[in-house]
Scaffold this motif. Structure first.
Motif, PDB file in Angstrom:
ATOM      1  N   PRO A  45       3.025 -26.874  24.734  1.00 25.77           N
ATOM      2  CA  PRO A  45       3.630 -26.636  23.417  1.00 25.77           C
ATOM      3  C   PRO A  45       3.537 -25.188  22.939  1.00 25.77           C
ATOM      4  N   THR A  46       2.398 -24.535  23.164  1.00 23.06           N
ATOM      5  CA  THR A  46       2.266 -23.139  22.747  1.00 23.06           C
ATOM      6  C   THR A  46       3.209 -22.247  23.547  1.00 23.06           C
ATOM      7  N   ALA A  47       3.325 -22.530  24.848  1.00 23.63           N
ATOM      8  CA  ALA A  47       4.244 -21.764  25.689  1.00 23.63           C
ATOM      9  C   ALA A  47       5.684 -21.951  25.209  1.00 23.63           C
ATOM     10  N   TRP A  48       6.052 -23.174  24.865  1.00 19.83           N
ATOM     11  CA  TRP A  48       7.410 -23.437  24.378  1.00 19.83           C
ATOM     12  C   TRP A  48       7.676 -22.678  23.076  1.00 19.83           C
ATOM     13  N   ASP A  49       6.726 -22.726  22.153  1.00 14.17           N
ATOM     14  CA  ASP A  49       6.902 -22.015  20.881  1.00 14.17           C
ATOM     15  C   ASP A  49       7.034 -20.512  21.114  1.00 14.17           C
ATOM     16  N   THR A  50       6.255 -19.990  22.071  1.00 13.53           N
ATOM     17  CA  THR A  50       6.321 -18.554  22.365  1.00 13.53           C
ATOM     18  C   THR A  50       7.656 -18.195  23.000  1.00 13.53           C
ATOM     19  N   LEU A  51       8.137 -19.050  23.904  1.00 13.62           N
ATOM     20  CA  LEU A  51       9.434 -18.792  24.542  1.00 13.62           C
ATOM     21  C   LEU A  51      10.550 -18.784  23.512  1.00 13.62           C
ATOM     22  N   THR A  52      10.574 -19.785  22.634  1.00 12.94           N
ATOM     23  CA  THR A  52      11.661 -19.867  21.653  1.00 12.94           C
ATOM     24  C   THR A  52      11.585 -18.700  20.657  1.00 12.94           C
ATOM     25  N   ALA A  53      10.357 -18.315  20.269  1.00 14.35           N
ATOM     26  CA  ALA A  53      10.207 -17.148  19.383  1.00 14.35           C
ATOM     27  C   ALA A  53      10.650 -15.876  20.092  1.00 14.35           C
ATOM     28  N   GLY A  54      10.357 -15.789  21.393  1.00 21.26           N
ATOM     29  CA  GLY A  54      10.775 -14.627  22.170  1.00 21.26           C
ATOM     30  C   GLY A  54      12.287 -14.519  22.273  1.00 21.26           C
ATOM     31  N   LEU A  55      12.929 -15.654  22.474  1.00 20.35           N
ATOM     32  CA  LEU A  55      14.393 -15.651  22.539  1.00 20.35           C
ATOM     33  C   LEU A  55      14.990 -15.193  21.213  1.00 20.35           C
ATOM     34  N   ALA A  56      14.392 -15.646  20.110  1.00 19.21           N
ATOM     35  CA  ALA A  56      14.869 -15.212  18.794  1.00 19.21           C
ATOM     36  C   ALA A  56      14.695 -13.702  18.625  1.00 19.21           C
ATOM     37  N   ALA A  57      13.574 -13.173  19.118  1.00 19.53           N
ATOM     38  CA  ALA A  57      13.326 -11.730  19.026  1.00 19.53           C
ATOM     39  C   ALA A  57      14.315 -10.935  19.880  1.00 19.53           C
TER      40      ALA A  57
END
Length: 350
Positions: free
Chosen positions: A50-62
């Protein structure tokens, strides 16, 4: 809790997103985003967490996009820190997933096999390698209790094949697949055959190389035996890896974008260093084999990043697999051989 994205823009429609790997000294996987005329494409996705998924999605937004916009996922190899989130990305976006056929077969086999079959196989393999009873006992206990969960059993099946030597179907980009077996049987690097954004005297070379785990700036990837309970073919993964290194050096990319650590230049120099490292290690192991040793005993005697007593249980299995890969190479080179009649089998230098 919202994740803070630390993305790096590499220029020319390329970004990297560090996606954390839980409880792993590597820290994170660098997921690369490549813009195409049909939408963003990811190279690897990170661990299924879950933390990896949240980081990936936040990274894509960035990076100015979102997971729903992802057009495709290119997987350098099947390991869970690279392929783990591919299925979730596909569910969220409808993206295709592409992988080399050899690693796709590993994913398929792992999903379809009875989980206890893997425990039996691992126990038999370690026993044949000379593992002590105290190391084998937990495997028997897991099998008896029914605790047979292993990483990768729910990994997504790819729906496209990465064909070595071919340009991938990415409108507006020239990305060519380079088969680099060794770390896994179907590991691929991806050569972006476009001028580097900083091309010129400061950045000589030919395009950029997404190198997965094949070529890293400071560490050597694990080279072990490819696991397949139903395949008795005698393979030489270390030989595969060394040949693959030569192939990558010949490309002479201006920059290497690996899946761990950081981007770097002068791939041929890094390849030379790795070839020298493995030659020195093979020579050192051959010296150890003046006394016949089992693969387990050889692993105990090898130099690791910490003393053998401090190496965790699962990592010892990986270390023994690496020792066996080096033994295979020594045997193939005519520098060592199995001692006839030994059980568990021991090897000595010749």
């Amino acid at each position: 809790m919202a994740q803070v994205a630390r993305v790096t823009e590499h220029g020319g429609g390329v970004w990297s997103i560090p996606v954390p790997i839980p409880d792993n000294p590597l820290g994170h996987t660098l997921v690369h985003l490549l813009d195409t005329d049909r939408g963003p494409v990811l190279i690897d996705t990170g661990w299924d967490d879950p933390t990896a998924w949240d980081t990936l999605t936040a990274g894509l937004a960035a990076c100015g996009t979102s997971v729903s916009d992802v057009h495709g996922v290119l997987v350098t190899h099947h390991h869970p820190d690279h392929h783990g989130l591919s299925g979730q990305v596909r569910e969220a976006s409808g993206a295709w997933i592409a992988m080399h056929a050899a690693d796709a077969q590993v994913v398929r086999r792992t999903r379809e096999a009875e989980p206890s079959r893997w425990l039996v196989y691992l126990e038999e393999k370690l026993s044949a390698a000379g593992a002590p009873e105290e190391h084998l006992a937990p495997l028997r206990a897991s099998r008896a209790s029914g605790r047979t969960g292993l990483p990768g059993q729910r990994a997504a099946l790819p729906d496209r094949e990465i064909v070595p030597g071919e340009l991938l179907d990415l409108p507006g980009r020239r990305l060519r697949a380079v088969w680099t077996p060794g770390h896994t049987p179907g590991h691929v690097c991806l050569h972006l055959e476009e001028a580097h954004p900083a091309a010129g005297e400061s950045m000589p070379g030919h395009g950029r190389l997404f190198s997965g785990d094949h070529l890293l700036p400071e560490i050597t990837p694990h080279i072990g035996l490819y696991e397949d309970p139903d395949d008795t073919t005698v393979i030489d993964p270390l030989g595969d890896y060394l040949d693959s290194l030569e192939r990558v050096a010949a490309l002479a990319p201006a920059e290497v974008l690996p899946a761990h650590q950081y981007a770097f230049t002068d791939a041929p120099a890094r390849v030379r260093a790795l070839l020298s490292h493995h030659e020195e290690r093979l020579a050192g192991l051959r010296a150890l084999l003046t006394t016949p040793l089992t693969p387990w005993q050889l692993a105990e005697s090898m130099e690791w990043n910490r003393p053998w007593e401090q190496i965790p249980y699962g990592s010892r299995n990986i270390a023994v697999s690496e020792a066996e890969a080096h033994l295979r190479r020594l045997v193939k080179l005519g520098r060592a051989e199995a001692v006839p009649g030994s059980d568990p089998v021991t090897y000595h230098a010749i």
